[in-house]
Design an enzyme around this catalytic site. Structure first.
Site, PDB file in Angstrom:
ATOM      1  N   THR A  89       0.832  -1.201   0.000  1.00 49.24           N
ATOM      2  CA  THR A  89       0.000   0.000   0.000  1.00 49.24           C
ATOM      3  C   THR A  89       0.866   1.251   0.000  1.00 49.24           C
ATOM      4  O   THR A  89       0.394   2.353   0.175  1.00 49.24           O
ATOM      5  CB  THR A  89      -0.968  -0.060   1.206  1.00 49.24           C
ATOM      6  OG1 THR A  89      -1.853  -1.180   1.013  1.00 49.24           O
ATOM      7  CG2 THR A  89      -1.842   1.158   1.340  1.00 49.24           C
ATOM      8  N   HIS A  90       2.159   1.081  -0.223  1.00 50.63           N
ATOM      9  CA  HIS A  90       3.101   2.190  -0.146  1.00 50.63           C
ATOM     10  C   HIS A  90       3.270   2.881  -1.499  1.00 50.63           C
ATOM     11  O   HIS A  90       4.307   2.774  -2.145  1.00 50.63           O
ATOM     12  CB  HIS A  90       4.444   1.698   0.377  1.00 50.63           C
ATOM     13  CG  HIS A  90       4.328   0.972   1.689  1.00 50.63           C
ATOM     14  ND1 HIS A  90       5.228   0.035   2.127  1.00 50.63           N
ATOM     15  CD2 HIS A  90       3.375   1.046   2.661  1.00 50.63           C
ATOM     16  CE1 HIS A  90       4.848  -0.441   3.316  1.00 50.63           C
ATOM     17  NE2 HIS A  90       3.741   0.164   3.655  1.00 50.63           N
TER      18      HIS A  90
END
Length: 570
Positions: free
Chosen positions: A499-500
């Site tokens: 999710t980065h």
């Protein structure tokens, strides 16, 4: 016509880590702040007896409703982008606390190399080491300048950890000692040392012991239940904005939070922001909130989209390489990993989101890249995050995917598979960017953000290299059967990876190559600050939250100074 409310000193868009930190710092110094959060209110009591894997991990209870707003994706400019209709490669948090509620708690500092990546790469290897299409740049700030803010974030959150021998210098030790070590973590440590590597305990926002921070917020130690990522913490042991910075801001009496408030435009005139327009999601009413200072602290896609929808800053144009809004989108290379199958049984059902051992021998520029066809690297770690029953079913790759042998190996290896993973960095390229989709719109008729991205040869080389290093460690740990990456294929958005996401409203040394300065202040609009991972000019080989927290504290200092003197801070 929108209803107009009384003016406030500061309006903050999004109340997650960055919004909560800035609200806390500004209200403590006497400013009146309104925080607009499109999700709902959250408290720790919401998670009592809530170890519900189906609800939170598979049905994404803490995430954004994709039927109302999503992103569109395409791998190249030559094809049409399509909307992400269900969650896959990454998760979009929503609600008070944002992604700071459902994170794992791994809290690293980016390396000194990250902040000077172009100049240090050229200095060591020459300009030809950087491909022409790779758009890395120095961040306009050094690690040493940001170090006091890393230190402040770690004290606020009570990070548990120990010295990383290959990281930047620290002004203080971690505020709490490292977490306990499991048998497999000890195996990783011994193996890494035999390979002459430098292991250390992963810095953790899951408290190793009870802790009271400098603001007087007291929290309990972690219970190692294994329900961190995608879950809220029922003990308050995992630092999140709801149990750390938001209560401090609320206690001042100067912070008003309005949930279910979806900001759709930043209003401006004459080169200055005048406030925001948002929709009250409970009534559908459009509301104008005037403010002297506007701070956008949303997720990467939200910050970028809001700038584009509000016509603030020059949109990035990939054909000419000009413009700054939407520029330098980057992801991460997570598939450079390996899994080892053992005869021994481990208690893998227990753990914590940031329980593990890591090493940075293959991260940043801590190793010689002269003969390698990539730059940077990634953190390698063995983490024990808690293998929940529904999504955990590893078997050796030569096992049939159904039938008697599949069932037998599923039982045999349920608690006998250890992974050594890497978190590979991601470099920006000229043809990777964010812009407004020309076709698809959200529930309110505004264009969705569009991602144009694919893995490059840099990523393929990096992934194979890191996977080989992970496999070497597992071999030394005594694994009987090891699976590792053979080839990194094209990026696909349907399988969870990381999710980065980063970039889109990046920081830099001047308005020619960046949207904001090193106080997160827009070059083009001095009373607008844009804070978050959208500021990263590239993505490092770590989880981003520690660096986001540090930048938020620096931005808060800048906003306070601006509120007194005005003008550009750099």
């Amino acid at each position: 016509m929108a209803k107009k409310l009384p003016k406030t000193d500061v309006v903050i868009i999004g109340v997650g880590w960055a919004g909560g930190i800035i609200a806390s710092e500004l209200t403590k110094n006497g400013l009146s702040v309104v925080g607009l959060e499109r999700g709902k209110e959250r408290v720790t009591e919401d998670y009592y007896m809530a170890h519900d894997e189906l609800r939170y991990a598979l049905r994404y209870d803490l995430m954004q409703d994709l039927s109302k707003e999503t992103i569109t994706f395409r791998s190249t400019e030559k094809i049409r982008a399509l909307p992400m209709r269900q969650y896959g490669s990454f998760l979009l948090g929503e609600g008070l606390g944002g992604a700071g509620v459902h994170w794992n708690g791994q809290t690293f500092r980016f390396l000194p190399y990250d902040f000077k990546i172009r100049s240090m790469t050229e200095e060591r290897y020459g300009k030809d080491k950087i491909p022409p299409e790779m758009m890395i740049q120095d961040w306009g700030i050094t690690y040493d300048q940001l170090e006091p803010f890393f230190d402040k974030f770690e004290k606020t959150t009570g990070i548990s950890g120990e010295e990383n021998p290959l990281a930047g210098k620290r002004s203080n030790p971690y505020p709490t000692p490292p977490m306990l070590h499991t048998p497999s973590m000890k195996m990783f440590t011994e193996a890494a040392k035999k390979l002459k590597l430098n292991p250390y305990t992963v810095p953790s926002a899951n408290l190793s012991e009870s802790y009271t921070n400098p603001d007087g917020i007291a929290r309990a130690g972690c219970q190692y239940c294994g329900y961190c990522e995608r879950f809220g913490c029922e003990y308050g042991a995992k630092a999140d904005p709801v149990v750390t910075v938001i209560p401090v801001a609320k206690k001042t009496g100067k912070f008003e939070i309005r949930t279910h408030s979806y900001v759709r435009r930043i209003l401006h005139t004459g080169g200055k922001a005048t406030g925001v327009m948002y929709t009250d999601l409970t009534t559908g009413e459009e509301i104008e909130q005037p403010a002297d200072i506007v701070v956008s602290t949303g997720y990467v896609f939200n910050n970028t989209r809001l700038m584009l929808l509000s016509k603030i800053g020059k949109p990035y144009d990939s054909s000419s390489g000009t413009g700054v809004i939407g520029k330098n989108y980057a992801y991460q290379v997570i598939k450079g990993t390996a899994a080892g199958f053992f005869e021994d049984q481990f208690n893998l059902f227990a753990g914590a989101g940031s329980l593990g051992m890591g090493l940075d021998d293959y991260n940043g520029d801590n190793f010689d890249h002269s003969d390698l066809k990539f730059i940077h690297g990634g953190n390698i770690a063995h983490t024990v995050t808690g293998q929940r029953p529904i999504q955990n079913n590893p078997v050796p790759e030569d096992t049939p995917r159904w039938g008697k042998e599949f069932k037998a190996n599923s039982l045999k290896y349920a608690n006998s598979v250890l992974s050594v993973g890497s978190q590979g960095s991601s470099m920006p390229y000229r043809h990777h960017y964010l812009d407004l989709d020309p076709t698809y719109k959200d529930a309110y008729g505004d264009p969705l953000i569009r991602i144009t991205f694919d893995f490059e040869e840099q990523d393929r080389q990096l992934a194979r290299y890191l996977s080989d290093r992970c496999a070497e460690i597992l071999q030394e740990m005594g694994a009987q059967n090891i699976m590792k990456l053979k080839e990194l294929g094209p990026y696909e958005i349907t399988t969870y990876q990381s999710t980065h996401n980063t970039g889109g409203v990046i920081m830099g040394e001047n308005p020619g190559n960046s949207a904001i300065n090193n106080y997160m202040q827009m070059w083009d609009m001095e009373n607008l600050f844009v804070v978050g991972a959208s500021a990263f000019p590239h993505n490092s080989g770590y989880n981003p939250t520690g660096t986001v927290g540090a930048l938020a504290y620096r931005a808060a200092d800048g906003i306070l100074e601006y509120s007194k003197k005005g003008g550009l801070l750099v």
